[in-house]
Design a protein around this motif. Structure first.
Motif, PDB file in Angstrom:
ATOM      1  N   ARG A   1      -0.470   1.654   9.592  1.00 24.46           N
ATOM      2  CA  ARG A   1      -2.256   0.488  10.242  1.00 24.46           C
ATOM      3  C   ARG A   1      -1.629   0.350  12.021  1.00 24.46           C
ATOM      4  NH1 ARG A   1      -1.053  -4.423   7.183  1.00 24.46           N
ATOM      5  NH2 ARG A   1       1.200  -4.320   6.831  1.00 24.46           N
ATOM      6  N   GLY A   2      -1.253   1.209  12.160  1.00 26.45           N
ATOM      7  CA  GLY A   2      -1.137   1.546  13.601  1.00 26.45           C
ATOM      8  C   GLY A   2      -2.031   2.841  14.191  1.00 26.45           C
ATOM      9  N   ILE A   3      -2.429   3.317  12.777  1.00 32.65           N
ATOM     10  CA  ILE A   3      -3.031   4.448  13.965  1.00 32.65           C
ATOM     11  C   ILE A   3      -4.625   4.478  14.208  1.00 32.65           C
ATOM     12  CG2 ILE A   3      -4.116   6.849  12.103  1.00 32.65           C
ATOM     13  CD1 ILE A   3      -1.309   7.240  10.840  1.00 32.65           C
ATOM     14  N   PRO A   4      -5.678   3.200  13.131  1.00 32.17           N
ATOM     15  CA  PRO A   4      -6.571   3.211  13.502  1.00 32.17           C
ATOM     16  C   PRO A   4      -6.789   3.102  15.076  1.00 32.17           C
ATOM     17  CG  PRO A   4      -6.552   2.306  12.062  1.00 32.17           C
ATOM     18  CD  PRO A   4      -5.024   3.254  12.201  1.00 32.17           C
ATOM     19  N   GLY A   5      -5.767   1.858  15.712  1.00 35.30           N
ATOM     20  CA  GLY A   5      -6.381   1.646  17.045  1.00 35.30           C
ATOM     21  C   GLY A   5      -5.960   2.555  18.099  1.00 35.30           C
TER      22      GLY A   5
END
Length: 560
Positions: free
Chosen positions: A176-180
């Protein structure tokens, strides 16, 4: 003490950054603001396009001395979108808007460095180190004054947010850190492509040093996602590059500025500029090593390890050590100038300074104070030297209206890389080379507009046409023509490199305008699909792993 140091250096950042709106946009001179004319004209064209309702004027009809050009087909628009918003919010003129926005980007860089370092050290140490990074010569002197490289200053403001996003992606237990991270990568690609290409090679190395293989893989995933988000710009720019006069990949520019390779073979001015940039690069390396020595008593940490790896990898890209990579990788050559890596060097310097300050080493605060004061003195010293001892025949500063007028008529106000290849083959590059052709400064006479022609946003409308005609605009594949019934007419390049509309029958209400190419449609489709995928990933929740119930053992009172 550290807090007072941070506040003092932050005040110096504000004061040095405020020099730009106070003094205005300097006039091009010897090694002085040589990118300012282009930044002024690009903002003027973007603002005029938005006023016409074209929020992304990829084709600029006013550039190239009124013959049009592909400015925002191949040049990222985000920095100029932000500046146009600042203009509307403040009501300032173009030159003052550019100066104020340049200052704002530098303050964003300061704030971003603080937020990034605050994750690892106390606020006081983070503030002092962030202010030191913002005062270093490359971000405070070379880019905003020697070059006045507006887009690169805007791109540099995103670097601390990129490192912060890499760390969060590497630390997260899921993806979930990939989109940012993808969002920051995409914003950088839409702001300054050379910086993005440079960081694309260094970011996975930082991710690996910080979080191991997982950090590197997630950084690569974020980079791919960022490329997908920016596909609305990248795909048309790459696909239509063959139709532009772009010399960055194979023109050999990078060879002349690769340290210890061929930089000293240039002109005297070029050598002087390289010496300035090389000096700042070496200074950054020495400062980082000094802070590493001061922080030697601190325990090993992911940030310290990642900072050292980023320091040496970015510095290596500036030297002949990495020559095989420059030869093999065309995307690396698109950076054009290896010394751009000096901007990345400010990040490990800030990180190691923050760690040294947090460690409480005895000489750290005096070293940071001395470097900060010395760096803060360089911009006003440089401006004073250039204005006092520079060529007396060129003005240093002009009122905003005169400054914009000067940029619009200057050959440096437009880039020859934004000249379509048909215009290049027809000899129109004489406008930049300053050479006379057999027919004068311009190789062909400009065709007059047909009678009754009206200008519309991005094109023209003709009441009628009975024969093939040309328009005073350079040809590019985005030009399209339709009659009042919606039937398309052929648009082709004339022998003079200008737009030629083929009319084989009488037509009425003819519209000749820039339209969307197939590459733009494809780019927007990829951007939309990527954004939807990243949104799903951002809101995705991993199902909790069921754990067996643990029986509670309650001792009985009085038992033995």
């Amino acid at each position: 003490m550290t807090l007072r140091l941070g506040l003092l250096l932050s005040a110096l950042v504000v004061l040095t950054a405020a020099m730009t709106p106070l003094l205005g946009v300097p006039v091009y001179g010897r090694n002085f603001a040589h990118d300012a004319n282009f930044a002024l004209t690009a903002l003027s064209f973007m603002d005029a396009g938005i006023s016409e309702g074209r929020w992304w004027p990829r084709w600029v009809m006013e550039t190239n001395f009124g013959l049009g050009g592909i400015t925002f087909f191949t040049y990222p628009p985000m920095g100029y979108w932000i500046a146009a918003l600042v203009r509307r919010a403040t009501g300032l003129n173009i030159a003052d808007t550019l100066a104020v926005t340049m200052t704002l980007w530098r303050l964003v860089f300061l704030g971003g460095c603080f937020l990034w370092l605050r994750r690892h050290v106390p606020p006081a140490a983070a503030l002092a180190a962030a202010a030191l990074a913002a005062l270093l010569p490359y971000p405070a002197l070379v880019n905003p004054w020697i070059r006045f490289s507006y887009a690169e200053v805007a791109g540099a403001a995103m670097l601390p947010f990129l490192l912060l996003a890499i760390e969060r992606a590497a630390e997260s237990r899921d993806g979930r850190g990939i989109p940012g991270l993808a969002l920051v990568f995409g914003a950088l690609a839409m702001t300054h492509l050379p910086s993005c290409a440079l960081v694309a090679h260094l970011a996975p190395i930082y991710g690996w040093a910080y979080g191991g293989p997982r950090g590197a893989l997630r950084t690569l995933a974020g980079g791919i996602g960022g490329a997908g988000l920016a596909a609305c710009f990248i795909l048309p720019a790459a696909a239509l590059l063959k139709d532009a006069n772009f010399e960055g990949l194979d023109g050999g520019i990078w060879q002349n500025s690769l340290m210890f390779y061929g930089g000293l073979n240039g002109t005297a001015v070029w050598v002087q500029f390289l010496l300035v940039v090389w000096t700042t690069g070496w200074a950054a390396v020495l400062m980082a090593l000094t802070f590493r020595w001061l922080a030697r008593a601190m325990p090993q940490s992911p940030l310290r390890r990642a900072a050292m790896v980023l320091l040496f990898s970015s510095f290596a890209l500036m030297t002949v050590v990495t020559l095989p990579l420059w030869i093999v990788l065309p995307q690396l050559r698109s950076i054009e100038f290896p010394w751009r890596a000096t901007g990345v060097l400010t990040m490990p310097v800030a990180a190691l300074a923050a760690l040294a300050l947090a460690g409480g080493a005895r000489m750290t605060r005096p070293a940071v104070l001395l470097l900060g004061l010395g760096s803060a003195a360089l911009p006003p010293l440089f401006v004073w030297v250039m204005t006092a001892f520079g060529n007396p025949e060129w003005p240093r500063f002009l009122p905003p209206e005169q400054r914009l007028e000067r940029a619009l008529v200057s050959p440096r106000g437009t880039s020859p890389e934004h000249l379509p290849v048909w215009a290049l083959h027809a000899g129109w590059d004489s406008l930049w080379r300053g050479t006379e052709t057999e027919k004068g400064p311009e190789p062909f006479p400009r065709p007059p507009l047909p009678a009754g022609t009206q200008r519309i946003p991005g094109g023209f409308v003709l009441p009628e046409a009975t024969t093939t005609f040309s328009l005073p605009q350079f040809y590019f594949p985005a030009w399209q023509a339709t009659d009042g019934s919606g039937h398309a007419l052929q648009v082709r390049p004339g022998p003079d490199g200008l737009v030629q509309v083929v009319v084989d029958r009488p037509v009425r209400n003819l519209r000749v305008a820039i339209g969307l190419t197939q590459w733009e449609w494809g780019g927007w489709a990829v951007t939309g699909l990527t954004a939807a995928s990243l949104l799903c990933l951002a809101f995705w929740r991993r199902r909790p792993v069921a754990t067996p119930a643990v029986a509670q053992v309650v001792p009985r009172v009085g038992s033995r």
